[in-house]
Write a protein that holds these residues in place. Structure first.
Motif, PDB file in Angstrom:
ATOM      1  N   UNK A  30      -7.708  -0.529   5.821  1.00 20.46           N
ATOM      2  CA  UNK A  30      -6.580  -0.821   4.923  1.00 20.46           C
ATOM      3  C   UNK A  30      -7.091  -1.363   3.580  1.00 20.46           C
ATOM      4  N   UNK A  31      -6.406  -1.016   2.496  1.00 24.60           N
ATOM      5  CA  UNK A  31      -6.845  -1.497   1.180  1.00 24.60           C
ATOM      6  C   UNK A  31      -6.616  -3.006   1.049  1.00 24.60           C
ATOM      7  N   UNK A  32      -7.273  -3.628   0.097  1.00 25.08           N
ATOM      8  CA  UNK A  32      -7.050  -5.061  -0.134  1.00 25.08           C
ATOM      9  C   UNK A  32      -5.582  -5.326  -0.480  1.00 25.08           C
ATOM     10  N   UNK A  33      -5.062  -6.504  -0.111  1.00 23.23           N
ATOM     11  CA  UNK A  33      -3.638  -6.792  -0.326  1.00 23.23           C
ATOM     12  C   UNK A  33      -3.206  -6.807  -1.788  1.00 23.23           C
ATOM     13  N   UNK A  34      -4.132  -6.965  -2.712  1.00 24.74           N
ATOM     14  CA  UNK A  34      -3.744  -6.990  -4.128  1.00 24.74           C
ATOM     15  C   UNK A  34      -3.583  -5.582  -4.711  1.00 24.74           C
ATOM     16  N   UNK A  35      -3.964  -4.554  -3.987  1.00 22.28           N
ATOM     17  CA  UNK A  35      -3.806  -3.176  -4.464  1.00 22.28           C
ATOM     18  C   UNK A  35      -2.360  -2.718  -4.283  1.00 22.28           C
ATOM     19  N   UNK A  36      -1.979  -1.712  -5.054  1.00 21.54           N
ATOM     20  CA  UNK A  36      -0.652  -1.109  -4.914  1.00 21.54           C
ATOM     21  C   UNK A  36      -0.481  -0.550  -3.498  1.00 21.54           C
ATOM     22  N   UNK A  37       0.763  -0.487  -3.046  1.00 13.54           N
ATOM     23  CA  UNK A  37       1.095  -0.014  -1.698  1.00 13.54           C
ATOM     24  C   UNK A  37       1.888   1.290  -1.815  1.00 13.54           C
ATOM     25  N   UNK A  38       1.469   2.303  -1.062  1.00 14.94           N
ATOM     26  CA  UNK A  38       2.199   3.569  -1.010  1.00 14.94           C
ATOM     27  C   UNK A  38       2.941   3.661   0.315  1.00 14.94           C
ATOM     28  N   UNK A  39       4.205   4.106   0.253  1.00 13.62           N
ATOM     29  CA  UNK A  39       4.967   4.364   1.472  1.00 13.62           C
ATOM     30  C   UNK A  39       5.446   5.808   1.435  1.00 13.62           C
ATOM     31  N   UNK A  40       5.668   6.371   2.619  1.00 10.46           N
ATOM     32  CA  UNK A  40       6.107   7.768   2.698  1.00 10.46           C
ATOM     33  C   UNK A  40       6.977   7.956   3.930  1.00 10.46           C
ATOM     34  N   UNK A  41       7.750   9.039   3.911  1.00  7.07           N
ATOM     35  CA  UNK A  41       8.553   9.409   5.068  1.00  7.07           C
ATOM     36  C   UNK A  41       7.612   9.992   6.117  1.00  7.07           C
TER      37      UNK A  41
END
Length: 130
Positions: free
Chosen positions: A38-49
């Motif tokens: 998982x990316x570091x928590x300060x990076x942007x988060x992508x969500x998808x269906x």
């Protein structure tokens, strides 16, 4: 060739929490690169269906709360009561002139909610899709 929308991006003071809220509201999941941690928590988060039935939405961290009115907003098919129970707030109830409610997500981003019953749309899978 005309441009096409690739992703939607939302600025958020608490991008992690807002991504989780929209996952619950839309039935989306966090997008994770296969075979990568998982990316570091300060990076942007992508969500998808989960079945790629809607656009990828990114939540980008920014300092401070939203200021002013949205210039772009989501419109969703969904149940206003369910979205309010998830933590949305009512901005404006539908009127005879508008067939939708306007709610705000936990960071104040406004979005329109259209009743699937009014359109004959049937939602399944525990979420609302764009």
């Amino acid at each position: 060739m005309p441009a096409r929308i690739k992703d939607l991006v939302v600025d958020a003071a608490d991008h992690q929490a807002l991504a989780d809220w929209w996952c619950a509201a839309l039935g989306y999941e966090r997008r994770r690169p296969l075979g990568h941690p998982p990316p570091p928590p300060e990076w942007a988060v992508a969500i998808h269906h989960p079945q790629d039935a809607g656009p990828v939405i990114w939540f980008n961290p920014v300092p401070g709360p939203k200021a002013g009115r949205n210039r772009v907003r989501f419109d969703v098919w969904g149940d206003t009561g369910e979205l309010l129970a998830l933590g949305a707030t009512m901005v404006r109830r539908q009127t005879e002139d508008s067939g939708w409610d306007v709610l705000a997500d936990p960071e104040g981003n406004e979005f329109g909610v259209f009743s699937p019953r009014a359109s004959g749309l049937h939602l399944s899978g525990g979420g609302t899709t764009l």
